[in-house]
Scaffold this motif. Structure first.
Motif, mmCIF file in Angstrom:
data_model
loop_
_atom_site.group_PDB
_atom_site.id
_atom_site.type_symbol
_atom_site.label_atom_id
_atom_site.label_comp_id
_atom_site.label_asym_id
_atom_site.label_seq_id
_atom_site.Cartn_x
_atom_site.Cartn_y
_atom_site.Cartn_z
ATOM 1 N N VAL A 123 0.836 -1.196 0.000
ATOM 2 C CA VAL A 123 0.000 0.000 0.000
ATOM 3 C C VAL A 123 0.876 1.252 0.000
ATOM 4 N N VAL A 124 0.578 2.184 -0.895
ATOM 5 C CA VAL A 124 1.255 3.476 -0.951
ATOM 6 C C VAL A 124 0.187 4.558 -1.012
ATOM 7 N N VAL A 125 0.414 5.667 -0.334
ATOM 8 C CA VAL A 125 -0.510 6.797 -0.363
ATOM 9 C C VAL A 125 -0.007 7.818 -1.378
ATOM 10 N N GLU A 126 -0.909 8.244 -2.256
ATOM 11 C CA GLU A 126 -0.590 9.262 -3.259
ATOM 12 C C GLU A 126 -1.694 10.313 -3.256
ATOM 13 N N ASP A 127 -1.398 11.486 -3.815
ATOM 14 C CA ASP A 127 -2.426 12.497 -4.022
ATOM 15 C C ASP A 127 -3.384 12.019 -5.105
ATOM 16 N N ALA A 128 -4.671 12.334 -4.941
ATOM 17 C CA ALA A 128 -5.686 11.886 -5.900
ATOM 18 C C ALA A 128 -5.363 12.337 -7.315
ATOM 19 N N GLU A 129 -4.786 13.530 -7.456
ATOM 20 C CA GLU A 129 -4.492 14.065 -8.779
ATOM 21 C C GLU A 129 -3.406 13.272 -9.509
ATOM 22 N N ASP A 130 -2.600 12.505 -8.780
ATOM 23 C CA ASP A 130 -1.496 11.768 -9.402
ATOM 24 C C ASP A 130 -1.845 10.319 -9.719
ATOM 25 N N ALA A 206 -3.189 15.613 3.466
ATOM 26 C CA ALA A 206 -3.665 15.869 2.099
ATOM 27 C C ALA A 206 -4.515 17.123 2.012
ATOM 28 N N GLY A 207 -4.798 17.773 3.142
ATOM 29 C CA GLY A 207 -5.681 18.922 3.130
ATOM 30 C C GLY A 207 -7.096 18.486 2.773
ATOM 31 N N ILE A 208 -7.796 19.323 2.036
ATOM 32 C CA ILE A 208 -9.112 18.961 1.509
ATOM 33 C C ILE A 208 -8.920 18.713 0.026
ATOM 34 N N GLN A 209 -9.006 17.456 -0.388
ATOM 35 C CA GLN A 209 -8.644 17.061 -1.744
ATOM 36 C C GLN A 209 -9.632 17.593 -2.772
ATOM 37 N N ALA A 210 -9.097 18.204 -3.817
ATOM 38 C CA ALA A 210 -9.945 18.774 -4.865
ATOM 39 C C ALA A 210 -10.799 17.714 -5.542
ATOM 40 N N ALA A 211 -10.309 16.466 -5.595
ATOM 41 C CA ALA A 211 -11.035 15.394 -6.277
ATOM 42 C C ALA A 211 -12.154 14.802 -5.427
ATOM 43 N N SER A 212 -12.260 15.204 -4.155
ATOM 44 C CA SER A 212 -13.289 14.665 -3.270
ATOM 45 C C SER A 212 -14.548 15.522 -3.335
ATOM 46 N N GLU A 213 -15.660 14.979 -2.827
ATOM 47 C CA GLU A 213 -16.902 15.746 -2.820
ATOM 48 C C GLU A 213 -16.773 16.996 -1.946
ATOM 49 N N GLU A 214 -16.078 16.861 -0.818
ATOM 50 C CA GLU A 214 -15.911 18.035 0.036
ATOM 51 C C GLU A 214 -15.029 19.091 -0.645
ATOM 52 N N GLY A 215 -14.060 18.620 -1.437
ATOM 53 C CA GLY A 215 -13.235 19.564 -2.192
ATOM 54 C C GLY A 215 -14.034 20.297 -3.256
ATOM 55 N N ARG A 216 -14.915 19.553 -3.951
ATOM 56 C CA ARG A 216 -15.758 20.194 -4.966
ATOM 57 C C ARG A 216 -16.763 21.151 -4.326
ATOM 58 N N TRP A 217 -17.277 20.773 -3.145
ATOM 59 C CA TRP A 217 -18.190 21.665 -2.431
ATOM 60 C C TRP A 217 -17.496 22.962 -2.071
ATOM 61 N N LEU A 218 -16.276 22.858 -1.550
ATOM 62 C CA LEU A 218 -15.537 24.048 -1.153
ATOM 63 C C LEU A 218 -15.229 24.921 -2.364
#
Length: 332
Positions: A123-130, A206-218
């Motif tokens: 398992v590796v953690v990456e940013d959603a955009e990558d 990761a902050g609030i990820q732009a690819a997530s629903e909460e990121g799109r809401w923000l």
């Protein structure tokens, strides 16, 4: 009819030119013509006619093009899996987005490796955009968490037409929380987002990820708050408990503390924000069998119950023989 002939025809149909197909394959144009001539004779159909410096498929050619792409894709998948069978048996290369890795991955993968004989996971953690390009390059077999994002930041669809197949497996809610003694805790009725912007707003790495629903809401609110990123959402929640600020927490994680009064849900207009976590693999022609097995397993009732059950660690602290965990990739 041979696989080589079908591969050649599929490429000609895709590129619209015998010359372009020959250059791509690194062979002469007469070699391409010979392969296609044998295919045309075998099927009793011209398959294409020359037109405007290229080719135009006949109705029979269009029908064959669809089958040829599928057959070639399956052959490539079989070749890859056979080549990796001895060294990769049961081993699954997983990429996860940070919130999922912290709050659900441990329980899901622990149950999966106990239920599926021989399964071993990296398992590796990456940013959603990558994640999308890494998946398409076969760096990972399956992605868990936020749906992989395209290069322009928009979420990929789940139809497989961009090379990935995404299946939703866990619904969650993000709620804004503060300590019981925080100034925002005493406010009644909807709270404007602007009320939060003047105060510390905590999040995980990761902050609030732009690819997530909460990121799109923000993003839809037209604001870009300064997020204080800590090493984990657990640490961010500890800062909130201490009265230092607010955060958008997972509802099922803070439910008990809200009920007890230790934390207060701040009724920010537009929240709670509902979201989904996804299991994304390569499309059906290229996904490995083990990746498909995990994708199906993640959506089962047993897996859901394990991920949201109260108490105990949900993250990736476990370092047993079936887990190899790197919380961030070397490029993060």
């Amino acid at each position: 009819m041979t696989l080589g002939q079908l591969r050649t025809f599929a490429l000609v149909a895709k590129l619209g030119s015998l010359h372009a197909a020959a250059a791509h394959l690194g062979v002469s144009e007469p070699a391409v013509s010979t392969a296609l001539a044998a295919l045309r004779q075998d099927l009793g159909d011209p398959l294409f006619v020359r037109a405007h410096g290229g080719i135009a498929l006949t109705p029979g050619g269009r029908a064959l093009a669809d089958y040829a792409q599928d057959i070639v894709g399956l052959a490539d998948k079989a070749r890859w899996e056979v080549a990796h069978a001895q060294t990769e048996t049961g081993r699954l290369k997983i990429v996860a987005t940070a919130p999922f890795a912290e709050h659900a991955a441990g329980r899901l993968l622990d149950l999966f490796t106990r239920r599926v004989p021989g399964a071993v996971v990296d398992v590796v953690v990456e940013d959603a955009e990558d994640i999308a390009p890494l998946m398409l390059e076969r760096v990972y077999d399956i992605a868990l968490g936020a749906r992989p994002a395209a290069a322009n930041g928009t979420a990929l669809n789940g139809t497989g037409d961009v090379g990935l197949d995404s299946v939703a497996f866990l619904r969650y809610q993000r709620v804004v929380v503060a300590a019981a003694g925080h100034a925002l805790a005493s406010l009644h009725g909807p709270v404007a987002l602007a009320e939060l912007l003047a105060r510390p707003w905590f999040a995980g790495p990761a902050g609030i990820q732009a690819a997530s629903e909460e990121g799109r809401w923000l993003a839809a609110q037209g604001v870009a708050p300064e997020i204080v990123r800590l090493s984990s959402e657990t640490e961010a929640l500890a800062a909130v408990r201490a009265g230092e600020g607010t955060m958008m927490a997972l509802g099922h994680i803070v439910r008990a503390e809200i009920r007890s009064g230790a934390l207060v849900r701040v009724p920010v207009a537009g929240t709670p924000v509902a979201g989904l976590w996804w299991a994304s693999t390569l499309d059906r022609r290229r996904a490995t069998t083990m990746a498909r097995t995990l994708q199906r397993f993640a959506a089962t009732a047993d897996a859901t119950a394990a991920m949201v059950a109260p108490g105990g660690s949900r993250g990736l602290e476990r370092r047993g023989s079936k887990f190899h965990v790197a919380l961030w990739s070397s490029g993060a």
